[in-house]
Design an enzyme around this catalytic site. Structure first.
Site, PDB file in Angstrom:
ATOM      1  N   ALA A 200      -3.768   7.606  -5.116  1.00 27.85           N
ATOM      2  CA  ALA A 200      -2.384   7.128  -5.144  1.00 27.85           C
ATOM      3  C   ALA A 200      -2.440   5.839  -5.553  1.00 27.85           C
ATOM      4  O   ALA A 200      -2.479   4.898  -4.561  1.00 27.85           O
ATOM      5  CB  ALA A 200      -1.591   7.459  -3.926  1.00 27.85           C
TER       6      ALA A 200
ATOM      7  N   GLY B 251       0.794  -1.350   0.183  1.00 26.04           N
ATOM      8  CA  GLY B 251       0.080  -0.119   0.120  1.00 26.04           C
ATOM      9  C   GLY B 251       0.849   1.314   0.094  1.00 26.04           C
ATOM     10  O   GLY B 251       2.044   0.978  -0.210  1.00 26.04           O
ATOM     11  N   ASN B 252       0.259   2.352   0.463  1.00 26.26           N
ATOM     12  CA  ASN B 252       0.835   3.569   0.325  1.00 26.26           C
ATOM     13  C   ASN B 252       0.390   4.594   1.249  1.00 26.26           C
ATOM     14  O   ASN B 252      -0.812   4.248   1.885  1.00 26.26           O
ATOM     15  CB  ASN B 252       1.162   4.191  -0.910  1.00 26.26           C
ATOM     16  N   ARG B 253       1.037   5.819   1.560  1.00 24.44           N
ATOM     17  CA  ARG B 253       0.680   6.647   2.645  1.00 24.44           C
ATOM     18  C   ARG B 253      -0.520   7.611   2.270  1.00 24.44           C
ATOM     19  O   ARG B 253      -0.634   8.472   3.202  1.00 24.44           O
ATOM     20  CB  ARG B 253       1.926   7.265   3.246  1.00 24.44           C
TER      21      ARG B 253
END
Ligand code: C5P
Length: 209
Positions: free
Chosen positions: A88, A21-23
């Site tokens: 994102a 995943g990402n932030r």
């Protein structure tokens, strides 16, 4: 106007309990949805798993993976005039989904493949009555990379966003247009910026692309 907005991260599963995943917080997309509703537009929000508060009064489509977002965007885009791609999207996903939880204690590697470039896929289907706004998260100073995406992905405007501001409340964006113009709005919060970006996006409909 019918406005399609994407927000938040995607999650690419590794095994039943883990993911890549990402932030991304989803705050920018949520602020854009709120600004669009306040301006009287019809809003569809395609959103990954986020903690940000999502405004009411919109059509909300929850997704988890890049593949699900890809399918949702391509299905919904024909019914909308404006796409703002603030999500994102994960750029890589594991080639295999392990059916059982991987056990600890040994070195391991995860083989990945690229995900679909969703906004480029939408760009390839864009009609003359539609406009697309993308985001480009780059290290400070890498603005040329953002400009290159405008053309390659067939977008009408790109928001260059320094990576350093990703999780913060404030944002230090630069808007880039196809004709080479750029605009650096004064430093502001995501809510104020969302209003400005929506305003500039609507102006895109008065110009040929
Ligand atoms: O190429 P890059 O990921 O920097 O481009 C950013 C823009 O492309 C954003 O608008 C993002 O939402 C979109 N994107 C996408 N599909 C991906 C990766 C990014 O639509 N797989």
């Amino acid at each position: 106007m019918r406005v399609l907005i994407t927000a938040g991260p995607t999650r690419e599963p590794i095994d039943p309990v883990r993911y890549i995943g990402n932030r991304s917080s989803g705050k920018m997309g949520a602020a854009l949805a709120a600004a669009a509703i306040a301006a009287g537009h019809e809003v569809t929000l395609i959103v990954g798993p986020v903690s940000a508060a999502i405004p009411t009064g919109i059509r909300r489509i929850d997704i988890e993976t890049a593949a699900q977002m890809h399918a949702a965007v391509l299905r919904e885009f024909p019914e909308h005039e404006l796409l703002i791609m603030a999500a994102a999207v994960a750029d890589f996903r594991p080639v295999r989904l392990e059916s059982r939880k991987l056990s600890r204690g040994q070195a391991m590697s995860i083989e990945c493949e690229p995900t679909e470039d969703i906004v480029a896929a939408a760009g390839a289907t864009k009609r003359p009555d539609q406009r697309i706004v993308g985001f480009s998260l780059e290290a400070r100073g890498d603005i040329d990379r953002a400009r290159e995406k405008l053309v390659r992905k067939n977008l009408d405007m790109v928001v260059y966003n320094p990576i350093e501001t990703m999780e913060s409340q404030a944002i230090e964006p630069v808007l880039l247009w196809r004709d080479g113009r750029s605009e650096t709005p004064p430093g502001q919060g995501k809510g104020e910026f969302a209003k400005l970006l929506l305003d500039r996006s609507i102006l895109l409909f008065n110009r040929k692309t």
